[in-house]
Design an enzyme around this catalytic site. Structure first.
Site, PDB file in Angstrom:
ATOM      1  CG  ASP A  76      -2.035  -0.935   1.207  1.00 30.43           C
ATOM      2  OD1 ASP A  76      -2.115  -1.734   0.263  1.00 30.43           O
ATOM      3  OD2 ASP A  76      -2.863  -0.907   2.149  1.00 30.43           O
TER       4      ASP A  76
ATOM      5  CG  HIS B 176       2.451   0.266   4.276  1.00 33.50           C
ATOM      6  ND1 HIS B 176       2.264  -0.693   5.257  1.00 33.50           N
ATOM      7  CD2 HIS B 176       1.268   0.880   4.099  1.00 33.50           C
ATOM      8  CE1 HIS B 176       0.996  -0.654   5.652  1.00 33.50           C
ATOM      9  NE2 HIS B 176       0.368   0.289   4.970  1.00 33.50           N
TER      10      HIS B 176
END
Length: 225
Positions: free
Chosen positions: A10, A165
């Protein structure tokens, strides 16, 4: 029998981290999904990274434009179009055919803050596939300790959908160590999502969605109060 892990990334792409992540995944032959932020597709360099990810077989999903406020907490009725629609336009031809969308969870929490009624309607009308998660090792918060957390979470699950991430926290310097340890334990990596993390497929709710949608906000006029 080995248990699968689906990796997703993400909040990218970023020029500082995404190239390293793509290099590592290529060496290990692992394909994932990158849930990108629209605001991170605004430069030629970052758009090229999204293009590279798609060319290497990774799926590109939508993770809102600003990642500022969970959609279920916003009072702006136009927020879904600004956050989801604008990002999807930027993703363009790189989009997965299922129009993958992951809401901003505000720290990986599942609840009614994820979606507003307007966001749910937009997802339904435009035939998005909504992808949640069941493993949040909080790599942004614990750049060196997340590996053991992720493995511990995966051991408790039949099929982990792990959120990492690809932005500047230092966590991805441990990506290879994580992959080595997971493979040594017999985990396998696959690109598909566990069905219990995908409550909406191409605009159709396949699992109950009520727990992820905020109550409607009705503003009363002075005459009604």
């Amino acid at each position: 029998m080995s248990r699968p892990i689906t990796l997703t990334f993400d909040n990218g792409p970023t020029t500082a981290v995404t190239p390293h992540v793509l290099d590592v995944l290529a060496r290990y032959g692992i394909r994932t999904t990158f849930f990108v932020l629209g605001q991170n597709l605004m430069s030629r360099e970052t758009m090229a990274l999204a293009q590279r990810a798609a060319e290497q077989g990774h799926w590109i999903g939508n993770h809102t434009y600003t990642h500022d406020v969970p959609l279920g907490e916003t009072t702006d009725p136009d927020a879904p179009l600004k956050e989801i629609g604008r990002t999807q336009d930027l993703i363009g031809r790189l989009a997965h055919p299922d129009r993958l969308f992951r809401p901003f969870g505000g720290g990986g929490v599942l609840g009614t803050h994820l979606l507003s009624p307007e966001a749910f309607e937009l997802l339904k009308t435009n035939r998005y596939t909504c992808v949640f998660w069941n493993s949040i090792p909080r790599d942004w918060e614990d750049p060196d300790g997340w590996v053991e957390t992720a493995l511990a979470q995966a051991r408790r699950l039949e099929w982990a959908l792990t959120v990492l991430h690809d932005y500047e926290t230092g966590a991805m310097r441990n990506l290879e160590a994580y992959l080595d340890k997971a493979l040594a334990e017999g985990f396998t990596f696959r690109q598909e999502f566990p069905p219990d993390c995908v409550p909406m497929v191409r605009g159709r709710s396949v699992l109950p969605m009520e727990a992820f949608i905020a109550a409607s906000r009705t503003t009363l006029s002075p005459q009604e109060t």
